[in-house]
Design a protein around this motif. Sequence first.
Motif, PDB file in Angstrom:
ATOM      1  N   LYS A   1      -8.719 -16.875 -14.980  1.00 53.86           N
ATOM      2  CA  LYS A   1     -10.041 -16.277 -15.218  1.00 53.86           C
ATOM      3  C   LYS A   1      -9.933 -14.768 -15.430  1.00 53.86           C
ATOM      4  O   LYS A   1     -10.639 -14.196 -16.256  1.00 53.86           O
ATOM      5  N   ILE A   2      -9.044 -14.133 -14.685  1.00 51.01           N
ATOM      6  CA  ILE A   2      -8.815 -12.697 -14.869  1.00 51.01           C
ATOM      7  C   ILE A   2      -8.323 -12.447 -16.282  1.00 51.01           C
ATOM      8  O   ILE A   2      -8.846 -11.585 -17.002  1.00 51.01           O
ATOM      9  N   HIS A   3      -7.322 -13.205 -16.708  1.00 50.90           N
ATOM     10  CA  HIS A   3      -6.764 -13.003 -18.048  1.00 50.90           C
ATOM     11  C   HIS A   3      -7.765 -13.362 -19.152  1.00 50.90           C
ATOM     12  O   HIS A   3      -7.756 -12.740 -20.213  1.00 50.90           O
TER      13      HIS A   3
ATOM     14  N   GLU B   1      -7.590   1.723  -9.451  1.00 50.37           N
ATOM     15  CA  GLU B   1      -8.649   1.190  -8.587  1.00 50.37           C
ATOM     16  C   GLU B   1      -8.074   0.487  -7.354  1.00 50.37           C
ATOM     17  O   GLU B   1      -8.634   0.579  -6.271  1.00 50.37           O
ATOM     18  N   LEU B   2      -6.970  -0.221  -7.550  1.00 52.95           N
ATOM     19  CA  LEU B   2      -6.349  -0.949  -6.438  1.00 52.95           C
ATOM     20  C   LEU B   2      -5.564  -0.038  -5.503  1.00 52.95           C
ATOM     21  O   LEU B   2      -5.335  -0.381  -4.349  1.00 52.95           O
TER      22      LEU B   2
ATOM     23  N   SER C   1      -3.448 -13.615  -2.992  1.00 55.10           N
ATOM     24  CA  SER C   1      -4.580 -14.185  -2.258  1.00 55.10           C
ATOM     25  C   SER C   1      -5.798 -14.254  -3.171  1.00 55.10           C
ATOM     26  O   SER C   1      -5.912 -13.504  -4.147  1.00 55.10           O
ATOM     27  N   ILE C   2      -6.697 -15.141  -2.827  1.00 57.07           N
ATOM     28  CA  ILE C   2      -7.950 -15.269  -3.572  1.00 57.07           C
ATOM     29  C   ILE C   2      -8.766 -13.987  -3.423  1.00 57.07           C
ATOM     30  O   ILE C   2      -9.411 -13.545  -4.364  1.00 57.07           O
TER      31      ILE C   2
ATOM     32  N   TYR D   1     -10.786  -9.221 -10.328  1.00 60.77           N
ATOM     33  CA  TYR D   1     -11.779  -9.740 -11.276  1.00 60.77           C
ATOM     34  C   TYR D   1     -12.979  -8.789 -11.366  1.00 60.77           C
ATOM     35  O   TYR D   1     -13.475  -8.509 -12.462  1.00 60.77           O
ATOM     36  N   LYS D   2     -13.430  -8.269 -10.236  1.00 61.57           N
ATOM     37  CA  LYS D   2     -14.557  -7.325 -10.236  1.00 61.57           C
ATOM     38  C   LYS D   2     -14.206  -6.049 -11.003  1.00 61.57           C
ATOM     39  O   LYS D   2     -15.027  -5.512 -11.752  1.00 61.57           O
ATOM     40  N   ILE D   3     -12.986  -5.564 -10.821  1.00 61.93           N
ATOM     41  CA  ILE D   3     -12.534  -4.367 -11.539  1.00 61.93           C
ATOM     42  C   ILE D   3     -12.497  -4.644 -13.034  1.00 61.93           C
ATOM     43  O   ILE D   3     -12.977  -3.843 -13.840  1.00 61.93           O
ATOM     44  N   VAL D   4     -11.944  -5.785 -13.420  1.00 63.07           N
ATOM     45  CA  VAL D   4     -11.843  -6.147 -14.833  1.00 63.07           C
ATOM     46  C   VAL D   4     -13.232  -6.355 -15.432  1.00 63.07           C
ATOM     47  O   VAL D   4     -13.495  -5.944 -16.568  1.00 63.07           O
TER      48      VAL D   4
END
Length: 128
Positions: free
Chosen positions: A71-73, A97-98, A109-110, A117-120
């Motif tokens: 989903k990220i990709h 950001e990380l 980890s999830i 995902y939020k950053i992307v």
Amino acid sequence: MKIYCVACKESVEARLTNGEEVYPHRKDLFAIPFWKCDVCKNYVGCHYKTSSPTRPLGVIPTRELMEARKKIHALLDPLWRSGKSPRGVLYQKISAELGKEYHTGELASIEDARTVYKIVAQLHNELH
């Protein structure tokens, strides 16, 4: 080779195998190398198109984490493929950001996947 397995929550002695075992229904993947945890049966692919073709892509994910990475990709890749931003710049922004270098294969980890995902998603919104 010792590789961290998310399901087992420890570094395991992973076994080098191939796509014929991991994806028996995909003949196009038969020759591609994978590292497999024989305890939980999860696996990780390799950087097979490089000079280190059996180097693992990262940690051995659970099925849930593997889906989260996809989903990220699905959100991230169209941004650099479309030319909206260079891939390296996007990865630098995620890393900033990380607070550490980002690579999807190292997500263990999830919770980490949700953070990325939020950053992307934020980058996606900024570029559209």
